[in-house]
Motif scaffolding. Structure first.
Motif, mmCIF file in Angstrom:
data_model
loop_
_atom_site.group_PDB
_atom_site.id
_atom_site.type_symbol
_atom_site.label_atom_id
_atom_site.label_comp_id
_atom_site.label_asym_id
_atom_site.label_seq_id
_atom_site.Cartn_x
_atom_site.Cartn_y
_atom_site.Cartn_z
ATOM 1 N N ILE A 1 -23.116 1.937 -6.946
ATOM 2 C CA ILE A 1 -21.889 1.527 -7.529
ATOM 3 C C ILE A 1 -22.200 1.469 -9.125
ATOM 4 C CG2 ILE A 1 -19.673 0.457 -7.512
ATOM 5 C CD1 ILE A 1 -20.179 -0.284 -4.515
ATOM 6 N N ARG B 1 0.838 -1.415 -0.017
ATOM 7 C CA ARG B 1 -0.106 0.045 0.123
ATOM 8 C C ARG B 1 1.004 1.258 0.123
ATOM 9 N NH1 ARG B 1 -5.534 1.275 0.814
ATOM 10 N NH2 ARG B 1 -5.939 -0.687 1.467
ATOM 11 N N ASP C 1 -12.476 4.666 -8.641
ATOM 12 C CA ASP C 1 -11.429 3.767 -8.575
ATOM 13 C C ASP C 1 -11.065 2.846 -9.524
ATOM 14 O OD1 ASP C 1 -11.546 4.480 -5.645
ATOM 15 O OD2 ASP C 1 -12.403 2.629 -4.621
ATOM 16 N N ARG D 1 -8.807 -0.423 -11.095
ATOM 17 C CA ARG D 1 -7.944 -1.823 -10.902
ATOM 18 C C ARG D 1 -7.307 -1.837 -12.175
ATOM 19 N NH1 ARG D 1 -9.965 -6.329 -7.070
ATOM 20 N NH2 ARG D 1 -9.452 -4.670 -5.448
ATOM 21 N N GLY E 1 -23.446 6.980 -1.165
ATOM 22 C CA GLY E 1 -24.032 5.832 -0.584
ATOM 23 C C GLY E 1 -23.488 4.390 -1.316
ATOM 24 N N ASP E 2 -24.156 3.355 -1.163
ATOM 25 C CA ASP E 2 -23.783 1.892 -1.859
ATOM 26 C C ASP E 2 -24.329 2.057 -3.379
ATOM 27 O OD1 ASP E 2 -22.336 1.062 0.348
ATOM 28 O OD2 ASP E 2 -24.407 0.493 1.454
ATOM 29 N N ARG F 1 -12.380 -2.402 -0.679
ATOM 30 C CA ARG F 1 -10.890 -2.052 -0.761
ATOM 31 C C ARG F 1 -9.942 -2.712 0.086
ATOM 32 N NH1 ARG F 1 -12.505 4.167 -0.590
ATOM 33 N NH2 ARG F 1 -13.071 4.394 -2.682
ATOM 34 N N ASP G 1 -14.311 1.574 -10.716
ATOM 35 C CA ASP G 1 -15.824 1.593 -9.924
ATOM 36 C C ASP G 1 -16.139 2.778 -9.406
ATOM 37 O OD1 ASP G 1 -16.337 -1.355 -8.880
ATOM 38 O OD2 ASP G 1 -14.279 -1.381 -8.703
ATOM 39 N N ASN H 1 -18.369 5.286 -7.352
ATOM 40 C CA ASN H 1 -19.366 5.338 -6.004
ATOM 41 C C ASN H 1 -19.911 6.622 -5.747
ATOM 42 O OD1 ASN H 1 -18.808 4.098 -2.807
ATOM 43 N ND2 ASN H 1 -20.497 4.437 -3.976
ATOM 44 N N GLU I 1 -24.553 -1.847 8.765
ATOM 45 C CA GLU I 1 -25.315 -0.725 8.636
ATOM 46 C C GLU I 1 -26.633 -0.941 9.442
ATOM 47 O OE1 GLU I 1 -25.944 0.547 4.621
ATOM 48 O OE2 GLU I 1 -23.900 0.006 4.120
ATOM 49 N N PHE J 1 -17.774 4.020 5.305
ATOM 50 C CA PHE J 1 -18.761 3.083 5.574
ATOM 51 C C PHE J 1 -19.718 2.982 4.534
ATOM 52 C CE2 PHE J 1 -17.370 5.563 9.285
ATOM 53 C CZ PHE J 1 -16.920 4.620 10.300
ATOM 54 N N THR J 2 -19.285 2.615 3.585
ATOM 55 C CA THR J 2 -19.574 2.116 2.107
ATOM 56 C C THR J 2 -19.077 0.785 1.817
ATOM 57 O OG1 THR J 2 -18.099 2.954 0.667
ATOM 58 C CG2 THR J 2 -19.843 4.391 1.291
ATOM 59 N N VAL J 3 -19.908 0.169 0.840
ATOM 60 C CA VAL J 3 -19.618 -1.193 0.371
ATOM 61 C C VAL J 3 -18.410 -1.343 -0.290
ATOM 62 C CG1 VAL J 3 -20.599 -3.095 -1.125
ATOM 63 C CG2 VAL J 3 -21.935 -2.069 0.635
ATOM 64 N N ARG J 4 -18.314 0.043 -1.038
ATOM 65 C CA ARG J 4 -17.059 0.109 -1.832
ATOM 66 C C ARG J 4 -15.733 0.117 -1.184
ATOM 67 N NH1 ARG J 4 -14.832 -1.495 -5.273
ATOM 68 N NH2 ARG J 4 -12.794 -0.531 -5.859
ATOM 69 N N TYR K 1 -7.082 4.492 -6.113
ATOM 70 C CA TYR K 1 -7.983 4.944 -5.506
ATOM 71 C C TYR K 1 -8.382 6.457 -5.728
ATOM 72 C CZ TYR K 1 -7.562 0.661 -3.055
ATOM 73 O OH TYR K 1 -7.439 -0.802 -2.819
ATOM 74 N N LYS K 2 -9.586 6.824 -5.986
ATOM 75 C CA LYS K 2 -10.257 8.315 -6.067
ATOM 76 C C LYS K 2 -9.395 8.888 -7.083
ATOM 77 C CE LYS K 2 -11.240 8.139 -1.339
ATOM 78 N NZ LYS K 2 -11.168 8.333 0.122
ATOM 79 N N ARG L 1 -10.649 -2.249 -14.588
ATOM 80 C CA ARG L 1 -11.854 -2.303 -14.156
ATOM 81 C C ARG L 1 -12.049 -0.853 -13.151
ATOM 82 N NH1 ARG L 1 -14.087 -5.937 -8.753
ATOM 83 N NH2 ARG L 1 -15.131 -4.285 -7.850
ATOM 84 N N TYR M 1 -2.236 -6.900 -9.689
ATOM 85 C CA TYR M 1 -2.821 -5.785 -10.190
ATOM 86 C C TYR M 1 -2.491 -4.728 -9.139
ATOM 87 C CZ TYR M 1 -6.169 -6.771 -6.366
ATOM 88 O OH TYR M 1 -6.700 -7.109 -5.084
ATOM 89 N N LYS N 1 -2.476 0.678 -4.134
ATOM 90 C CA LYS N 1 -2.056 -0.435 -3.694
ATOM 91 C C LYS N 1 -1.907 -1.390 -4.798
ATOM 92 C CE LYS N 1 -5.630 -3.408 -2.111
ATOM 93 N NZ LYS N 1 -6.713 -3.848 -1.290
#
Lengths: 502, 243
Positions: A193, A74, A140, A142, A190-191, B241, A185, A187, B85, B234-237, A133-134, A183, A129, A80
């Motif tokens: 994605i 990391r 993100d 990969r 929230g969740d 990681r 992602d 986001n 959650e 605090f997210t699934v993403r 991130y960000k 790949r 790989y 990473k």
């Protein structure tokens, strides 16, 4: 094409971000782990072809020693790298053993001084790989060799098509083989994605070592037209030599694979929609040339990997009105490429090409869309036991609509047909004993169409110092012309494994 | 802060807090911070092979108490994580498969990694929303409350008995009873009294009486309050990681 262009743009963005992150270089936090693993298996029951010939003898089937190393490096909060490789000693010499099936080529005296022949090994790369991130808000990336697993179902995931599957070891039940991909992602909140994946080069599935047995038997002919199939059956004698020639897709940009998934949650229910544009990872015959060599009738069969598009859906959650039962639903509508198998004949006095009644190459896979789906539920019964049940429509290796046609080679007139997408009941249970040190596990897969089954009991004892001892069996039940009784599926075996992790 | 509220109440409120108010104030003292981070070394009794070191991150995001647990050790569990959650939505990240998997609510009572903690312990932090409190006894140093489920709520235990240290407004002992009235588990929390009214917990133990007095110990190696943890953790993403 547009998605592929986006993927290229993401690679360039990643390079830009990586360059920007070069200075000042953050300290590298390196974590190493690994395991040593022995795996001995013994085939306990012979398996014969439907004609009676021995296909899978009893005896030791596997004698692996596996040394696995994983490094996670990391670099600050934004990068990473992961390398996860395994050295595998097969424990079997490449020099042929007496009675070995399928027979191996003769060895030479020189081979006996070649370490790689006497004690062969190979390398498995599970992952190699880099994560960035960000690279943009919520984004993100990969890049590199990785496995991207999609789907909420347990093991039987019709939406999971990005990595080819490893069928070489039946106990791994079609684990994904890592492949080089990009790949992304995203986001945003929230969740929710959005995932995009680009796979530049196609990689085929790894077949079971018993797969060549499929060439020994003419039990399965893929022609969907009954008249044409019966004609071929009448022309092909049992002694024909079939040689397979796999051919991978072109390496151009248009033949790369792309996929998109949108995932989120509504209320307490997880939902996702996905799209995949690529190829099926198991080969299918696309051309056959029949000829005679030294008095022997030979069929040279070219195997290809058909294109397909897949629109997938999945959901998972708990049902509070049904004792908090866990559930998952995963479905995929597959739009396959039509496959017509060209049959050329280079035998004097015979027609040079066999065509169906419409004057075309015979159809083996129609372009008609078809459904694959898994619906399952699980429940924890007290603190020490767990049960899991699934209905699977379309097994992981099944492709195309229409029918699978089996014929008994000892009686070519007898045919058994079944839908290509079979129906299966899968059930399993875990029972933890001795303060959770001993896990007793039983899984069963039952083919609802032909009555064949796989029974997979095992007991796993966890000792101190991260050691694990496993004994169990992997048993195929069914006649040679059934899904799991087919010798090409492998032989029933018992196994013992020991593992230590650090 | 909560002790100040308690003093104000005693001076001007006309007497002791009600049992429910004590419970609410305890929840607030324990979980009322903007965020919380701790690194804990867990020792699972009976010679477990696991004995993990975990990171616990906690924050209220969008009105929901979120908790993220990441495994730092042992190596074969490193990178594994659990995101809770609330009590009903939990995810586990399995690094071996690089996959996030939903944990069914039915698994709430299942042991977490063979320890005496359950998945429900990971998801449940505050008690007052799920339980009605009644006062059992009181001394100069502590209160003892009985907690029973509120109507319409479905916590995992039919009754809890909590012992609360007055000067810290923190639970020092928590006893769990099943529907038949059998004491199933006891949790003890050793705290740092010298820093009262804020008393950080240094050691936690959980004993399961129905597993032959099986015991799990947790030493808090490091903790930090209000460290400015990002919501995005605090997210699934973020769970996927890994460490």
């Amino acid at each position: 094409m547009a998605i592929r262009s986006v993927a290229l743009a993401l690679v360039l963005q990643a390079a830009r971000v990586a360059a920007a992150q070069e200075a000042p270089a953050p300290a590298i936090d390196l974590k190493l782990s690994g395991s040593l693993y022995n795996d001995v298996r013994y085939v306990v029951a012979e398996k014969n072809l439907d004609g009676g010939a021995l296909a899978v003898p009893t005896g030791f089937d596997r004698n692996d020693t596996r040394l696995r190393w994983k490094a996670v490096a990391r670099a600050g909060e934004h990068a990473k790298g992961v390398a996860d490789v395994e050295l595998v000693w097969t424990g079997f010499s490449r020099v042929p053993y007496v009675g070995q099936l399928p027979p191996r080529p003769d060895a030479t005296l020189d081979d006996l001084s070649n370490r790689l022949v006497i004690d062969p090994l190979y390398v498995n790369a599970y992952a190699a790989y880099v994560d960035l991130y960000k690279v943009a808000p919520g984004l993100d990336l990969r890049l590199g060799r990785q496995v991207t697993t999609w789907g909420t179902a347990d093991k039987f995931n019709p939406t999971n098509n990005l990595n080819p599957l490893d069928f070489e070891d039946p106990l791994r039940f079609g684990e994904g083989i890592s492949n080089d991909m990009v790949r992304a992602d995203w986001n945003p909140r929230g969740d929710f994605i959005v995932t995009m994946v680009w796979v530049p080069l196609f990689r085929p599935a790894r077949l079971p070592r018993t797969a060549p047995l499929g060439l020994e038997s003419l039990a399965r002919l893929p022609f969907q037209d009954d008249d044409f199939r019966h004609l071929v059956s009448s022309l092909v004698p049992p002694g024909i030599l079939v040689r397979a020639h796999p051919l991978l897709p072109p390496t151009d940009l248009q033949d790369s694979q792309v996929a998109v998934k949108v995932a989120g949650r509504i209320g307490t229910y997880d939902l996702s929609l996905s799209y995949y544009n690529g190829r099926h990872d198991l080969p299918t015959p696309v051309h056959a040339l029949a000829s005679i060599e030294a008095g022997q009738l030979v069929a040279d069969v070219t195997l290809g990997y058909p294109r397909m598009q897949v629109i997938g859906f999945d959901s998972a959650g708990s049902l509070p009105w049904l004792y908090d039962l866990g559930y998952w639903i995963e479905g995929a509508v597959v739009f396959p490429q039509e496959i017509r198998l060209g049959v050329d004949v280079a035998i004097p006095g015979q027609p040079s090409r066999l065509l169906d009644a419409s004057g075309q190459n015979p159809l083996t896979v129609a372009s008609t869309p078809y459904l694959k789906a898994t619906v399952g539920a699980d429940y924890t019964v007290g603190p020490h036991s767990y049960v899991n049940a699934q209905y699977v429509h379309g097994f992981i290796d099944e492709f195309g609509g229409g029918r699978t046609i089996w014929r008994a080679s000892f009686d070519p007139g007898r045919e058994v047909t079944a839908p290509r997408e079979g129906d299966y009941a899968v059930a399993g249970t875990d029972l933890k004993l001795l303060r959770d040190r001993l896990l007793l596990r039983l899984f069963v897969v039952y083919d609802l169409n032909d009555g064949s089954a796989v029974v997979f009991p095992q007991s796993i004892l966890t000792g101190s110092g991260a050691t694990e001892l496993t004994v169990g069996a992997f048993l195929f039940v069914g006649s040679p012309v059934t899904k799991f009784g087919d010798p090409a599926a492998g032989g029933s075996q018992v196994f013992a494994r020991a593992k230590i992790s650090w | 802060m909560s002790v100040l509220v308690l003093l104000v109440h005693l001076l001007f409120g006309g007497g002791e807090l009600t049992a429910q108010q004590i419970l609410e104030q305890t929840d607030k003292e324990t979980h009322g911070h903007k965020d919380f981070y701790a690194r804990i070394k867990i020792k699972i009794g009976g010679g477990s092979p696991v004995d993990p070191t975990i990171e616990v991150l906690q924050k209220v995001v969008g009105g929901k108490q979120m908790r993220l647990i990441r495994f730092m050790e042992p190596p074969d569990f490193r990178g594994m994580g659990v995101l809770a959650e609330g009590r009903d939505i939990m995810y586990v990240y399995l690094p071996g498969f690089d996959k996030v998997r939903r944990i069914g609510a039915h698994a709430r009572t299942q042991s977490f990694m063979g320890s005496d903690f359950t998945y429900d312990d990971l998801g449940q932090s505050v008690l007052a929303p799920d339980y009605e409190a009644s006062l059992v006894s009181t001394t100069a140093a502590e209160w003892v409350l009985d907690l029973r489920p509120r109507p319409g709520r479905d916590p995992s235990f039919a009754r809890l008995r909590v012992t609360i240290v007055r000067k810290c407004m923190q639970i020092s002992k928590l006893e769990y009873y099943d529907a038949a009235g059998v004491k199933v588990r006891t949790s003890l929390r050793d705290m740092e009294f010298s820093t009262a009214p804020h008393c950080p917990v240094r050691h936690i133990s959980m004993v399961t009486h129905t597993r032959g007095e099986h015991r799990t110990e947790g030493d808090v190696l490091f903790y930090k309050l209000d460290g400015g943890l990002s919501d995005e953790l605090f997210t699934v993403r973020s769970l996927a990681r890994g460490n």
